[in-house]
Design a protein around this motif. Structure first.
Motif, PDB file in Angstrom:
ATOM      1  N   ALA A   1       0.810  -1.221   0.000  1.00 17.14           N
ATOM      2  CA  ALA A   1       0.000   0.000   0.000  1.00 17.14           C
ATOM      3  C   ALA A   1       0.840   1.266   0.000  1.00 17.14           C
ATOM      4  N   ALA A   2       1.811   1.353   0.886  1.00 14.33           N
ATOM      5  CA  ALA A   2       2.602   2.576   0.995  1.00 14.33           C
ATOM      6  C   ALA A   2       3.364   2.871  -0.294  1.00 14.33           C
ATOM      7  N   GLY A   3       3.770   1.824  -1.003  1.00 10.81           N
ATOM      8  CA  GLY A   3       4.463   2.031  -2.279  1.00 10.81           C
ATOM      9  C   GLY A   3       3.583   2.724  -3.300  1.00 10.81           C
ATOM     10  N   TYR A   4       2.310   2.347  -3.331  1.00 11.84           N
ATOM     11  CA  TYR A   4       1.377   2.996  -4.263  1.00 11.84           C
ATOM     12  C   TYR A   4       1.061   4.422  -3.829  1.00 11.84           C
ATOM     13  N   TRP A   5       0.890   4.638  -2.538  1.00 11.44           N
ATOM     14  CA  TRP A   5       0.680   6.020  -2.069  1.00 11.44           C
ATOM     15  C   TRP A   5       1.889   6.877  -2.429  1.00 11.44           C
ATOM     16  N   GLY A   6       3.082   6.313  -2.221  1.00  8.49           N
ATOM     17  CA  GLY A   6       4.288   7.059  -2.531  1.00  8.49           C
ATOM     18  C   GLY A   6       4.431   7.369  -4.007  1.00  8.49           C
ATOM     19  N   ALA A   7       3.856   6.507  -4.858  1.00  9.15           N
ATOM     20  CA  ALA A   7       3.908   6.719  -6.313  1.00  9.15           C
ATOM     21  C   ALA A   7       2.826   7.677  -6.782  1.00  9.15           C
ATOM     22  N   GLY A   8       1.964   8.114  -5.868  1.00 11.80           N
ATOM     23  CA  GLY A   8       0.975   9.113  -6.222  1.00 11.80           C
ATOM     24  C   GLY A   8      -0.470   8.668  -6.217  1.00 11.80           C
ATOM     25  N   ALA A   9      -0.744   7.413  -5.844  1.00 10.97           N
ATOM     26  CA  ALA A   9      -2.137   6.978  -5.752  1.00 10.97           C
ATOM     27  C   ALA A   9      -2.826   7.744  -4.623  1.00 10.97           C
ATOM     28  N   ILE A  10      -4.066   8.188  -4.878  1.00 11.09           N
ATOM     29  CA  ILE A  10      -4.793   8.867  -3.807  1.00 11.09           C
ATOM     30  C   ILE A  10      -5.323   7.866  -2.796  1.00 11.09           C
ATOM     31  N   ALA A  11      -5.420   6.601  -3.218  1.00 10.25           N
ATOM     32  CA  ALA A  11      -5.939   5.558  -2.335  1.00 10.25           C
ATOM     33  C   ALA A  11      -5.574   4.206  -2.917  1.00 10.25           C
ATOM     34  N   VAL A  12      -5.802   3.166  -2.126  1.00  9.28           N
ATOM     35  CA  VAL A  12      -5.693   1.794  -2.611  1.00  9.28           C
ATOM     36  C   VAL A  12      -7.038   1.114  -2.385  1.00  9.28           C
ATOM     37  N   GLY A  13      -7.382   0.205  -3.297  1.00  6.76           N
ATOM     38  CA  GLY A  13      -8.598  -0.589  -3.162  1.00  6.76           C
ATOM     39  C   GLY A  13      -8.220  -1.980  -2.699  1.00  6.76           C
ATOM     40  N   LEU A  14      -8.910  -2.470  -1.670  1.00  6.54           N
ATOM     41  CA  LEU A  14      -8.511  -3.695  -1.000  1.00  6.54           C
ATOM     42  C   LEU A  14      -9.622  -4.729  -1.062  1.00  6.54           C
ATOM     43  N   GLY A  15      -9.339  -5.845  -1.726  1.00  7.28           N
ATOM     44  CA  GLY A  15     -10.293  -6.924  -1.813  1.00  7.28           C
ATOM     45  C   GLY A  15      -9.855  -8.100  -0.973  1.00  7.28           C
ATOM     46  N   GLY A  16      -9.289  -9.113  -1.639  1.00  5.02           N
ATOM     47  CA  GLY A  16      -8.853 -10.318  -0.943  1.00  5.02           C
ATOM     48  C   GLY A  16      -7.889 -10.079   0.211  1.00  5.02           C
ATOM     49  N   PRO A  17      -6.883  -9.192   0.037  1.00 13.65           N
ATOM     50  CA  PRO A  17      -5.952  -8.968   1.144  1.00 13.65           C
ATOM     51  C   PRO A  17      -6.612  -8.420   2.409  1.00 13.65           C
ATOM     52  N   LEU A  18      -7.786  -7.824   2.259  1.00 15.24           N
ATOM     53  CA  LEU A  18      -8.537  -7.346   3.421  1.00 15.24           C
ATOM     54  C   LEU A  18      -9.577  -8.366   3.872  1.00 15.24           C
ATOM     55  N   PHE A  19     -10.423  -8.807   2.965  1.00 10.16           N
ATOM     56  CA  PHE A  19     -11.582  -9.609   3.359  1.00 10.16           C
ATOM     57  C   PHE A  19     -11.322 -11.104   3.426  1.00 10.16           C
ATOM     58  N   GLY A  20     -10.331 -11.617   2.689  1.00 12.06           N
ATOM     59  CA  GLY A  20     -10.154 -13.061   2.682  1.00 12.06           C
ATOM     60  C   GLY A  20     -11.430 -13.736   2.232  1.00 12.06           C
ATOM     61  N   ASP A  21     -11.922 -14.694   3.031  1.00 14.32           N
ATOM     62  CA  ASP A  21     -13.157 -15.402   2.683  1.00 14.32           C
ATOM     63  C   ASP A  21     -14.367 -14.863   3.435  1.00 14.32           C
ATOM     64  N   ALA A  22     -14.256 -13.672   4.021  1.00 17.06           N
ATOM     65  CA  ALA A  22     -15.354 -13.134   4.824  1.00 17.06           C
ATOM     66  C   ALA A  22     -16.607 -12.900   3.989  1.00 17.06           C
ATOM     67  N   GLY A  23     -16.445 -12.543   2.721  1.00 16.13           N
ATOM     68  CA  GLY A  23     -17.595 -12.302   1.859  1.00 16.13           C
ATOM     69  C   GLY A  23     -18.313 -13.566   1.436  1.00 16.13           C
ATOM     70  N   SER A  24     -17.743 -14.708   1.806  1.00 18.95           N
ATOM     71  CA  SER A  24     -18.374 -15.997   1.508  1.00 18.95           C
ATOM     72  C   SER A  24     -18.744 -16.746   2.780  1.00 18.95           C
ATOM     73  N   GLY A  25     -18.765 -16.016   3.894  1.00 13.35           N
ATOM     74  CA  GLY A  25     -19.166 -16.627   5.151  1.00 13.35           C
ATOM     75  C   GLY A  25     -18.029 -16.963   6.090  1.00 13.35           C
ATOM     76  N   GLY A  26     -16.811 -16.577   5.751  1.00  7.37           N
ATOM     77  CA  GLY A  26     -15.673 -16.859   6.609  1.00  7.37           C
ATOM     78  C   GLY A  26     -15.685 -16.035   7.891  1.00  7.37           C
TER      79      GLY A  26
END
Length: 224
Positions: free
Chosen positions: A170-195
């Motif tokens: 994440a910090a690498g993308y912020w440092g490269a100028g991204a205003i934000a990062v979008g987080l799917g699997g690295p954040l939720f894992g299997d939580a969206g499927s009942g994990g």
């Protein structure tokens, strides 16, 4: 249902928080619970992908229960009908994986759009179609170096890096100028499927802490 989130407000909020959460799974109610859990841990902008069965019901439920200052959107929004459905469900912003017809449709209605693009031509076209920001996807193909190169000719395009972004990246993308990062699997894992939500909540807290502490010099390593 009136949408209090304008494109300018979404852009300002995403710049401030540096984070967008992306829920994708095979269980709509579980995806809704995961989205609310992320909000409770500090995420203000959460999208639920329409590829999730029951996504529209989940969006409606999250909209009704979201903490004050939190907003729910829909991901993988591709068609005019998708935009109709999302608006009816109470979705407050849309996210696309590509240059889809949904961009102009939503923008014309005043619904904020994070439009998917990868190449310079796609990023330029996404903004021309009315996107509030460009979702650089999949960002992992080129990494922060590619984002930096892309921003050289387009310093005014707000980019959100999505795809393969975890705590270490994440910090690498912020440092490269991204205003934000979008987080799917690295954040939720299997939580969206009942994990289990407990480990997801812990990851959410770490991402929020990382974004809060980032000052242009911070590194993801500091919170590992």
């Amino acid at each position: 249902m009136e949408n209090p989130l304008t494109p300018d407000a979404l852009l300002a909020g995403v710049r401030r928080t540096r984070l967008v959460a992306i829920v994708r799974g095979n269980d709509g109610p579980a995806a809704g619970r995961a989205a609310l859990a992320a909000m409770e841990e500090g995420f203000q902008y959460v999208e639920i992908a329409l590829t999730t069965p029951g996504a529209l019901d989940a969006i409606s439920e999250v909209r009704a229960s979201a903490p004050v200052g939190c907003f729910v959107g829909a991901g993988t929004v591709l068609t005019k009908q998708d935009v109709d459905n999302v608006a009816a469900a109470g979705g407050q912003f849309i996210v696309t994986p590509s240059l889809a017809p949904s961009i102009e449709e939503a923008a014309g209605r005043g619904i904020p759009v994070l439009a998917g693009a990868l190449t310079p031509s796609e990023a330029y076209e996404a903004m021309n179609r009315g996107a509030a920001a460009v979702k650089l996807f999949p960002a992992s193909i080129g990494g922060p170096g590619y984002l930096k190169a892309l921003r050289d000719p387009f310093p005014d395009i707000p980019f959100i890096a999505v795809g393969g972004v975890g705590l270490d990246e994440a910090a690498g993308y912020w440092g490269a100028g991204a205003i934000a990062v979008g987080l799917g699997g690295p954040l939720f894992g299997d939580a969206g499927s009942g994990g289990d939500l407990a480990p997801m909540r812990e990851r959410a807290r770490r991402f929020v802490a990382l974004a809060t502490q980032y000052d242009g010099r911070a590194a993801a390593e500091s919170l590992r």
